[in-house]
Scaffold this motif. Sequence first.
Motif, PDB file in Angstrom:
ATOM      1  N   LYS A   7      60.370  17.772  -7.581  1.00 28.49           N
ATOM      2  CA  LYS A   7      60.427  16.751  -8.632  1.00 28.49           C
ATOM      3  C   LYS A   7      61.289  15.574  -8.201  1.00 28.49           C
ATOM      4  O   LYS A   7      60.939  14.415  -8.417  1.00 28.49           O
ATOM      5  N   ILE A   8      62.436  15.875  -7.597  1.00 27.19           N
ATOM      6  CA  ILE A   8      63.333  14.808  -7.157  1.00 27.19           C
ATOM      7  C   ILE A   8      62.654  13.950  -6.101  1.00 27.19           C
ATOM      8  O   ILE A   8      62.710  12.728  -6.134  1.00 27.19           O
ATOM      9  N   ARG A   9      61.983  14.601  -5.159  1.00 26.09           N
ATOM     10  CA  ARG A   9      61.350  13.859  -4.066  1.00 26.09           C
ATOM     11  C   ARG A   9      60.248  12.945  -4.591  1.00 26.09           C
ATOM     12  O   ARG A   9      60.098  11.808  -4.152  1.00 26.09           O
ATOM     13  N   ILE A  10      59.470  13.437  -5.558  1.00 25.70           N
ATOM     14  CA  ILE A  10      58.380  12.629  -6.106  1.00 25.70           C
ATOM     15  C   ILE A  10      58.920  11.504  -6.978  1.00 25.70           C
ATOM     16  O   ILE A  10      58.600  10.332  -6.797  1.00 25.70           O
ATOM     17  N   CYS A  11      59.788  11.861  -7.939  1.00 27.09           N
ATOM     18  CA  CYS A  11      60.226  10.884  -8.936  1.00 27.09           C
ATOM     19  C   CYS A  11      61.170   9.843  -8.368  1.00 27.09           C
ATOM     20  O   CYS A  11      61.182   8.701  -8.829  1.00 27.09           O
ATOM     21  N   SER A  12      61.974  10.189  -7.373  1.00 26.05           N
ATOM     22  CA  SER A  12      62.912   9.212  -6.832  1.00 26.05           C
ATOM     23  C   SER A  12      62.200   8.129  -6.045  1.00 26.05           C
ATOM     24  O   SER A  12      62.779   7.095  -5.728  1.00 26.05           O
ATOM     25  N   ASN A  13      60.930   8.344  -5.721  1.00 23.36           N
ATOM     26  CA  ASN A  13      60.164   7.316  -5.028  1.00 23.36           C
ATOM     27  C   ASN A  13      59.375   6.427  -5.983  1.00 23.36           C
ATOM     28  O   ASN A  13      58.697   5.502  -5.550  1.00 23.36           O
ATOM     29  N   LEU A  14      59.433   6.728  -7.289  1.00 18.95           N
ATOM     30  CA  LEU A  14      58.785   5.843  -8.248  1.00 18.95           C
ATOM     31  C   LEU A  14      59.618   4.570  -8.358  1.00 18.95           C
ATOM     32  O   LEU A  14      60.797   4.630  -8.685  1.00 18.95           O
ATOM     33  N   PRO A  15      59.046   3.415  -8.108  1.00 14.82           N
ATOM     34  CA  PRO A  15      59.848   2.190  -8.069  1.00 14.82           C
ATOM     35  C   PRO A  15      60.222   1.653  -9.435  1.00 14.82           C
ATOM     36  O   PRO A  15      61.057   0.786  -9.555  1.00 14.82           O
ATOM     37  N   LEU A  16      59.618   2.169 -10.496  1.00 11.05           N
ATOM     38  CA  LEU A  16      59.743   1.525 -11.796  1.00 11.05           C
ATOM     39  C   LEU A  16      60.948   1.975 -12.602  1.00 11.05           C
ATOM     40  O   LEU A  16      61.586   1.181 -13.277  1.00 11.05           O
ATOM     41  N   HIS A  17      61.308   3.258 -12.520  1.00 10.14           N
ATOM     42  CA  HIS A  17      62.171   3.833 -13.545  1.00 10.14           C
ATOM     43  C   HIS A  17      63.561   3.237 -13.592  1.00 10.14           C
ATOM     44  O   HIS A  17      64.203   3.244 -14.625  1.00 10.14           O
ATOM     45  N   ARG A  18      64.075   2.697 -12.486  1.00  9.74           N
ATOM     46  CA  ARG A  18      65.414   2.126 -12.518  1.00  9.74           C
ATOM     47  C   ARG A  18      65.390   0.611 -12.665  1.00  9.74           C
ATOM     48  O   ARG A  18      66.425  -0.030 -12.651  1.00  9.74           O
ATOM     49  N   GLN A  19      64.197   0.028 -12.783  1.00  8.88           N
ATOM     50  CA  GLN A  19      64.127  -1.425 -12.736  1.00  8.88           C
ATOM     51  C   GLN A  19      63.688  -2.037 -14.063  1.00  8.88           C
ATOM     52  O   GLN A  19      64.292  -2.984 -14.537  1.00  8.88           O
ATOM     53  N   SER A  20      62.625  -1.536 -14.664  1.00  8.58           N
ATOM     54  CA  SER A  20      62.221  -2.089 -15.949  1.00  8.58           C
ATOM     55  C   SER A  20      62.534  -1.134 -17.087  1.00  8.58           C
ATOM     56  O   SER A  20      62.350  -1.471 -18.242  1.00  8.58           O
ATOM     57  N   GLY A  21      62.987   0.081 -16.770  1.00 12.34           N
ATOM     58  CA  GLY A  21      63.466   0.972 -17.814  1.00 12.34           C
ATOM     59  C   GLY A  21      64.842   0.523 -18.275  1.00 12.34           C
ATOM     60  O   GLY A  21      65.531  -0.221 -17.599  1.00 12.34           O
ATOM     61  N   LEU A 446      56.917  -3.483  -6.087  1.00 13.96           N
ATOM     62  CA  LEU A 446      56.161  -3.553  -7.335  1.00 13.96           C
ATOM     63  C   LEU A 446      55.008  -4.543  -7.219  1.00 13.96           C
ATOM     64  O   LEU A 446      55.068  -5.506  -6.452  1.00 13.96           O
ATOM     65  N   SER A 447      53.981  -4.300  -8.033  1.00 13.05           N
ATOM     66  CA  SER A 447      52.901  -5.280  -8.126  1.00 13.05           C
ATOM     67  C   SER A 447      53.426  -6.514  -8.853  1.00 13.05           C
ATOM     68  O   SER A 447      54.483  -6.480  -9.497  1.00 13.05           O
ATOM     69  N   ASN A 448      52.684  -7.603  -8.782  1.00 16.20           N
ATOM     70  CA  ASN A 448      53.125  -8.847  -9.424  1.00 16.20           C
ATOM     71  C   ASN A 448      53.324  -8.670 -10.925  1.00 16.20           C
ATOM     72  O   ASN A 448      54.264  -9.213 -11.512  1.00 16.20           O
ATOM     73  N   TYR A 449      52.438  -7.892 -11.556  1.00 22.49           N
ATOM     74  CA  TYR A 449      52.519  -7.681 -13.002  1.00 22.49           C
ATOM     75  C   TYR A 449      53.849  -7.033 -13.379  1.00 22.49           C
ATOM     76  O   TYR A 449      54.584  -7.519 -14.245  1.00 22.49           O
ATOM     77  N   TRP A 450      54.180  -5.924 -12.703  1.00 20.25           N
ATOM     78  CA  TRP A 450      55.406  -5.209 -13.044  1.00 20.25           C
ATOM     79  C   TRP A 450      56.641  -5.963 -12.570  1.00 20.25           C
ATOM     80  O   TRP A 450      57.704  -5.897 -13.194  1.00 20.25           O
ATOM     81  N   ALA A 451      56.518  -6.694 -11.490  1.00 14.38           N
ATOM     82  CA  ALA A 451      57.658  -7.476 -11.004  1.00 14.38           C
ATOM     83  C   ALA A 451      58.050  -8.549 -12.017  1.00 14.38           C
ATOM     84  O   ALA A 451      59.240  -8.829 -12.215  1.00 14.38           O
ATOM     85  N   ASP A 452      57.056  -9.152 -12.682  1.00 14.60           N
ATOM     86  CA  ASP A 452      57.357 -10.154 -13.711  1.00 14.60           C
ATOM     87  C   ASP A 452      58.110  -9.526 -14.882  1.00 14.60           C
ATOM     88  O   ASP A 452      59.047 -10.115 -15.431  1.00 14.60           O
TER      89      ASP A 452
END
Length: 467
Positions: A7-21, A446-452
Amino acid sequence: MQYKEQKIRICSNLPLHRQSGVPGKVCGALRIANQIKGCVPILHSPVGCAFQRKINTFAPYEITYNLPCTNLTEVDTVYGGHEKLVEKVLEVNKKYHPELILIISTCAPDLIGEDYDITLDEVRDMIDAKIIYDTGNAKRAPVGMQSALYSLATQVMEEQDKIEKSLNICKLSYHRTDSVDEFVDILEEMGAHVNGVYFNNNTIEDIKNIPRAELNLVDFPADWVLYAEKKFGTKYLMPPRLKIEDSLTTLNGFAKYLYAIAGALDLDTDVIEKRKKEADEKLEKYRKKLKGKKIASGFSVHGGAMQTLIEDVGMECPVLILKTRRMNLMMKDDAVKHISNSMTRFIENHQGYAPEVLINPTTEEEIKAMKEHGIELCVGGMENNMFEYLRNGIKLFDMRRMMQISKMGFNNSVNIARETYKIVSKEPKSHLLLGNIEYSMRNPSLSNYWADIVDIFQTCWHCDCKD
């Protein structure tokens, strides 16, 4: 591989959770609550706060399954939530039979000035569990974690007789405290008594006994650390935080840290050089394969791989890529400049020439510079567009992977060298499915959409952070 590690290995590579959360203090407090056996947190909050915190934005792999809340309403914000809180405490005690109940305050009760001492006095004799509340007393980030730790120090820790030459290894819960086995082994061989490793799946009794130690090994002097020193006489020692040359990931840096601990507790130092030599011998086989190979590096302070690869392995770093956007959100310009200059000096001192420094370059400029210098590997992370690198034959040592393999000890250098050799030895995969997405220039993970969306959130969240 164990389920939690997966779980740690998979989730820690998700780019979103620490940035737009929205991390917030509740997430921090829940991280501490989840590290205590038998602890059930109660959110004194509207129901939405509890629902949004089931998945922790600090650690999306860490789900808080039991998260009762008092379901405050508009009426409660006028007349107070005392009765609802008492009712919820009794309900939680009956349903979960916890060892500890941690009341976490939120915005609504903070604004109306809820008096938690009155509540605790009323219910303490009616329940079996120990009950404490989150004081909200934290002057530095991460506020939720610091506040919860201060609550444990002031409401759980007790005066104890000191154990001679004893220490606590105290890491915040977002560090992997389950990776200190070698560290503990070395300290015990030096003659230290390791009173405990905190905060990682500790019992209430473990936390009560923190003051038995003479020394707390900590990342920085948090509020609870200063309180423990003043109240219980437990001194603290922290590693150098912004000294690139003293990084704990290098053999010399970790040895220097051990010497500091030995000096504080009068421990045997012969063990240090023996263990250092053993690790250096293990490094030799990777040194033969990697020495002289060229890397590019991003920001790397006290826990990065760059220092190890240059100092311990003998690789060269002709290109230094410094993207300051994220750093400027957390640090003042002078601090960012200090780190940049320190990294440049460190590299020049070890390889004999200064690197080419790129400040906030485009991906195209990065790739051009790396190709000109014959770079085989970039040591980076979310600031780097890994798919463009791979398409251009440049491999990436992602720092999120570094966090997964990190250990406290001399063998950490060996782990970094081994992982680097694996990456360098493989052909880069240039036709990945995720590589078909058009990524943001400013936020390459991130994609442009999420980066905005991230830019909007971070502009609002951090607008006053440097004032």
